[in-house]
Design an enzyme around this catalytic site. Structure first.
Site, PDB file in Angstrom:
ATOM      1  N   TYR A 263       0.843  -1.188   0.000  1.00 52.89           N
ATOM      2  CA  TYR A 263       0.000   0.000   0.000  1.00 52.89           C
ATOM      3  C   TYR A 263       0.881   1.240   0.000  1.00 52.89           C
ATOM      4  O   TYR A 263       1.396   1.666   1.013  1.00 52.89           O
ATOM      5  CB  TYR A 263      -0.936   0.027   1.207  1.00 52.89           C
ATOM      6  CG  TYR A 263      -1.954  -1.085   1.268  1.00 52.89           C
ATOM      7  CD1 TYR A 263      -2.220  -1.892   0.166  1.00 52.89           C
ATOM      8  CD2 TYR A 263      -2.678  -1.325   2.434  1.00 52.89           C
ATOM      9  CE1 TYR A 263      -3.155  -2.909   0.229  1.00 52.89           C
ATOM     10  CE2 TYR A 263      -3.617  -2.348   2.503  1.00 52.89           C
ATOM     11  CZ  TYR A 263      -3.842  -3.136   1.399  1.00 52.89           C
ATOM     12  OH  TYR A 263      -4.773  -4.155   1.467  1.00 52.89           O
TER      13      TYR A 263
ATOM     14  N   SER B  83     -13.414  -4.527   1.310  1.00 48.71           N
ATOM     15  CA  SER B  83     -14.345  -3.858   0.394  1.00 48.71           C
ATOM     16  C   SER B  83     -15.802  -4.223   0.661  1.00 48.71           C
ATOM     17  O   SER B  83     -16.563  -4.522  -0.274  1.00 48.71           O
ATOM     18  CB  SER B  83     -13.991  -4.162  -1.069  1.00 48.71           C
ATOM     19  OG  SER B  83     -12.725  -3.649  -1.397  1.00 48.71           O
TER      20      SER B  83
END
Length: 329
Positions: free
Chosen positions: A56, A202
């Site tokens: 990330y 998600s």
């Protein structure tokens, strides 16, 4: 906030966690100050689990979390932290080799400023190495006190079974929401059977199941969603017609759309821990409110009517994005 266990014998965490991919700007512009405010809001909300990864940024998410922990003494003792390794950055690729995984872990610990993480995932499987061997490597990290539990991201139920035969697996992480329901075809059941937590990333469908209307045409080129088939012209507009009905139902019950989407995930099993990602403290508060929503049998039936399994048009990943994730149905 109620708590759930991160795998059999693992730590208790707030039942809604925090996915730290968004704080690097993967889904829109942000800055360090905004990220720090989002992280600072977590404990007040009862959100005690942070999920990040070496990739990330790369590195930016871990560095930001590390800075937050340094500036907030005592926060480390109140958070459980998960990170992931196994991706080579330049050139981009996957490796689960023992030496490389140790390098990944040690560098993550340094960026986070901690001597161990509570959970360490293989971000993606290297198919050239048996998962039994990879699990053995991670078991060594557990014995050394470098990691508290072993995790895998985006693997199949069969792979989980093989790994769990070597060492207990604390968590499996995969996309799971009202528009991505593949885990229902074996993975949720395998996790429950093996005492493994299922960590749902998600859960708000990459921002679709919220009260903010997205415009994929305005996504910057580096937005992770841009190549996804569900966000392509035609499919996206048809998907949004369904979402509008879901939004209307949420509003009729006095709930935020994102909170309802996360609450639905929570209701699918006590071993499931959703980790919504957001850039702001305000949105995190909206997401954490999912823990206060009780869905009746009638509510669940209406949600299933509005968004039945398979309703979303288009694959969740592009061909290139899907390549490293295991399919099993």
């Amino acid at each position: 906030m109620k708590q759930r266990q991160m795998g059999r014998g693992g730590p208790l965490v707030g039942e809604v966690g925090f996915g730290a991919m968004s704080i690097i700007g993967a889904f829109g512009p942000t800055d360090e100050a905004t990220a720090m405010r989002a992280l600072g809001s977590l404990l007040d909300l009862g959100v005690t689990h942070i999920d990040t990864a070496l990739i990330y940024g790369p590195h930016t998410s871990e560095l930001t979390i590390g800075k937050f922990l340094r500036e907030n003494p005592g926060a480390r003792q109140r958070f459980t932290i998960a990170t992931k390794g196994g991706f080579r950055i330049n050139p981009r690729g996957i490796s689960n080799e023992r030496g490389f995984l140790r390098e990944c872990l040690e560098s993550s610990l340094q960026r986070l400023g901690v001597d161990h993480v509570d959970l360490y995932y293989i971000h993606r499987r290297d198919q050239s190495i048996p998962i039994e061997d990879v699990t053995g490597t991670l078991a060594e990290f557990v014995k050394e006190g470098k990691i508290g539990g072993i995790g895998y991201s985006e693997i199949s139920p069969a792979s989980l079974e093989r790994a769990a035969a070597v060492h207990p697996i604390a968590a499996v992480q995969s996309e799971y929401s009202l528009w991505s329901r593949l885990p229902e075809l074996g993975m949720l059941q395998a996790c429950q059977r093996l005492g493994t937590a299922f960590v749902a990333f998600s859960p708000v469908a990459r921002g679709v199941l919220s009260d903010v209307t997205l415009d994929p045409a305005k996504f910057p080129d580096d937005d992770f969603r841009k190549p996804m088939p569900r966000f392509q012209s035609g499919a996206f507009e048809r998907n949004m017609k369904r979402v509008e009905a879901f939004r209307a139902f949420a509003a009729s019950r006095g709930w935020r759309t994102s909170a309802l989407a996360i609450a639905w995930v929570l209701h699918q099993g006590p071993h499931i821990i959703p980790i919504p990602g957001t850039r702001t403290a305000e949105h995190m508060a909206m997401d954490a409110a999912a823990a206060d929503i009780h869905l009746s049998t009638d509510d669940l039936a209406e949600i299933n009517r509005i968004l039945p399994p398979g309703w979303a048009e288009g694959n969740r990943y592009s061909v290139a994005q899907q390549e490293s994730s295991e399919l099993y149905c």
